[in-house]
Design a protein around this motif. Structure first.
Motif, PDB file in Angstrom:
ATOM      1  N   ARG A  44       0.818  -1.204   0.000  1.00 20.52           N
ATOM      2  CA  ARG A  44       0.000   0.000   0.000  1.00 20.52           C
ATOM      3  C   ARG A  44       0.854   1.256   0.000  1.00 20.52           C
ATOM      4  NH1 ARG A  44      -4.368  -3.534   3.000  1.00 20.52           N
ATOM      5  NH2 ARG A  44      -4.308  -2.430   4.993  1.00 20.52           N
ATOM      6  N   PHE A  45       0.268   2.273  -0.586  1.00 18.36           N
ATOM      7  CA  PHE A  45       0.986   3.533  -0.762  1.00 18.36           C
ATOM      8  C   PHE A  45       1.587   4.035   0.551  1.00 18.36           C
ATOM      9  CE2 PHE A  45       1.652   7.981  -1.311  1.00 18.36           C
ATOM     10  CZ  PHE A  45       2.043   8.122  -2.631  1.00 18.36           C
ATOM     11  N   ASP A  46       0.758   4.200   1.546  1.00 16.89           N
ATOM     12  CA  ASP A  46       1.253   4.762   2.801  1.00 16.89           C
ATOM     13  C   ASP A  46       2.233   3.832   3.508  1.00 16.89           C
ATOM     14  OD1 ASP A  46      -0.092   7.047   2.370  1.00 16.89           O
ATOM     15  OD2 ASP A  46      -1.229   7.039   4.239  1.00 16.89           O
ATOM     16  N   ASP A  47       2.085   2.550   3.294  1.00  8.93           N
ATOM     17  CA  ASP A  47       3.036   1.612   3.897  1.00  8.93           C
ATOM     18  C   ASP A  47       4.406   1.751   3.232  1.00  8.93           C
ATOM     19  OD1 ASP A  47       1.041   0.746   5.534  1.00  8.93           O
ATOM     20  OD2 ASP A  47       0.611  -1.071   4.411  1.00  8.93           O
ATOM     21  N   PHE A  48       4.394   1.834   1.920  1.00 11.10           N
ATOM     22  CA  PHE A  48       5.655   2.108   1.235  1.00 11.10           C
ATOM     23  C   PHE A  48       6.249   3.413   1.757  1.00 11.10           C
ATOM     24  CE2 PHE A  48       3.973  -0.647  -2.289  1.00 11.10           C
ATOM     25  CZ  PHE A  48       5.047  -1.507  -2.367  1.00 11.10           C
ATOM     26  N   LYS A  78     -10.135  -4.069  -0.363  1.00 10.16           N
ATOM     27  CA  LYS A  78     -11.154  -3.424   0.459  1.00 10.16           C
ATOM     28  C   LYS A  78     -11.186  -4.052   1.829  1.00 10.16           C
ATOM     29  CE  LYS A  78     -15.921  -1.886   0.519  1.00 10.16           C
ATOM     30  NZ  LYS A  78     -15.703  -1.824   1.953  1.00 10.16           N
ATOM     31  N   ALA A  79     -10.674  -3.331   2.800  1.00 11.99           N
ATOM     32  CA  ALA A  79     -10.796  -3.776   4.181  1.00 11.99           C
ATOM     33  C   ALA A  79     -12.253  -3.611   4.588  1.00 11.99           C
ATOM     34  CB  ALA A  79      -9.882  -2.950   5.073  1.00 11.99           C
ATOM     35  N   PRO A  80     -12.784  -4.545   5.396  1.00 15.36           N
ATOM     36  CA  PRO A  80     -14.197  -4.433   5.769  1.00 15.36           C
ATOM     37  C   PRO A  80     -14.448  -3.132   6.495  1.00 15.36           C
ATOM     38  CG  PRO A  80     -13.032  -6.065   7.121  1.00 15.36           C
ATOM     39  CD  PRO A  80     -12.113  -5.675   6.012  1.00 15.36           C
ATOM     40  N   ALA A  84     -12.658   1.061  -0.851  1.00 15.29           N
ATOM     41  CA  ALA A  84     -11.674   0.349  -1.675  1.00 15.29           C
ATOM     42  C   ALA A  84     -10.485   1.255  -1.961  1.00 15.29           C
ATOM     43  CB  ALA A  84     -12.319  -0.097  -2.979  1.00 15.29           C
ATOM     44  N   ARG A  85      -9.324   0.667  -1.952  1.00 14.16           N
ATOM     45  CA  ARG A  85      -8.101   1.425  -2.257  1.00 14.16           C
ATOM     46  C   ARG A  85      -7.199   0.589  -3.128  1.00 14.16           C
ATOM     47  NH1 ARG A  85      -8.095   5.920   0.214  1.00 14.16           N
ATOM     48  NH2 ARG A  85      -9.349   6.226   2.073  1.00 14.16           N
ATOM     49  N   PRO A  86      -6.305   1.261  -3.860  1.00 17.05           N
ATOM     50  CA  PRO A  86      -5.400   0.490  -4.718  1.00 17.05           C
ATOM     51  C   PRO A  86      -4.304  -0.200  -3.916  1.00 17.05           C
ATOM     52  CG  PRO A  86      -5.000   2.844  -4.950  1.00 17.05           C
ATOM     53  CD  PRO A  86      -6.176   2.702  -4.047  1.00 17.05           C
TER      54      PRO A  86
END
Lengths: 154, 154
Positions: A44-48, A78-80, A84-86
């Motif tokens: 994920r973007f923010d994790d990177f 999509k986390a419950p 949705a996110r890329p």
DNA sequence: CTGGATAAGTTCGGTTTTTAAATCCAGCCT
DNA sequence: AGGCTGGATTTAAAAACCGAACTTATCCAG
């Protein structure tokens, strides 16, 4: 101490060499660190971003480049209870860089580690002894460095 | 299609990981191209420069960095009737990057070559069949990518 | 329905690196 | 001495980078 004989030019000019193309594509600090993280499972973007500490604008550009080149695939998760996110997942092309990055890790462990035990190492599944990057022939048997010969033109 | 499980952070933070140190040292376009040329036998400043086409100032800086890091050794050569000049020869540390660069070359051949036959390949001395970068266990037998397991903490 | 929280980007300045070209420098040659 | 040659440094313009703030879109709580 097998010396490489002196040449004035390499046998394959950089612009027709696929190594040079590879370097063009992934040969910069951030791209390599992105791939490192991706190989560990970051998506994920923010994790990177928090892993690398690089400017978001740089990260954004690099991810785009890697997606365009086909090393990463942009999917959607999509986390419950969340929207949705890329997410950026390694393709087969990207995954096949793993031996190279592990090889580089071990090179770093050997020469850059200042005698400390490496923080991570690699084994064959179900075994305890370490593996290492090397060359093998078609039958999967090791070829020692001094046995390697370059062959031009296909 | 063995998926890597999602993580939010890689198990080894970049600043303690020797891969990150390696990337810091050699993970830029010019440094990698310098090492490529050096592995083919290029040793002299102007030969590097005309091979790479990079600014002399950048080349000068990168060579210095590689010498400081111990990948290159600065020796001196003297052609008859010419003055002595420095040459940049790969040390054992630099030479041990060869599998990695050959691996990256082959990765480029496979994915970036647009179906063309690779301009250069590698064989075992006295043989005609190609070799490739791979992982081997202590006995020199190949370990397939899906058999590789990371182990933390030494 | 409104407001807040969250993740993914983009925009915007100021600063550092690269780049390319010109210049410098030292020593061997005739 | 004076030219030549292989390296290295200086300089100014172009590009890349950096950090922080801002935008966007959706979900959830009240």
């Amino acid at each position: 101490m097998s010396q490489i004989p002196l040449v004035r030019r390499s046998p394959v000019p950089p612009d027709t060499c696929n190594l040079a193309k590879a370097i063009d594509l992934i040969g910069d600090r951030w791209t390599l660190l992105i791939l490192r993280a991706a190989l560990y499972g970051v998506r994920r973007f923010d994790d990177f971003q928090s892993e690398l500490g690089c400017p978001r604008t740089v990260l954004s550009g690099r991810l785009k480049k890697l997606v365009d080149a086909g090393l990463l695939t942009k999917k959607s998760y999509k986390a419950p209870g969340k929207r949705a996110r890329p997410e950026y997942v390694l393709s087969a092309i990207g995954l096949s860089l793993r031996p190279i990055l592990i090889g580089l890790t071990q090179w770093g462990d050997a020469w850059l580690g200042q005698g400390e035990a490496p923080p991570i190492s690699f084994t064959r599944a179900g075994s305890k002894s370490a593996i290492r990057a090397a060359f093998v022939d078609v039958e999967g048997r090791e070829v020692r460095p001094d046995q390697i010969r370059p062959v031009l033109r296909g």
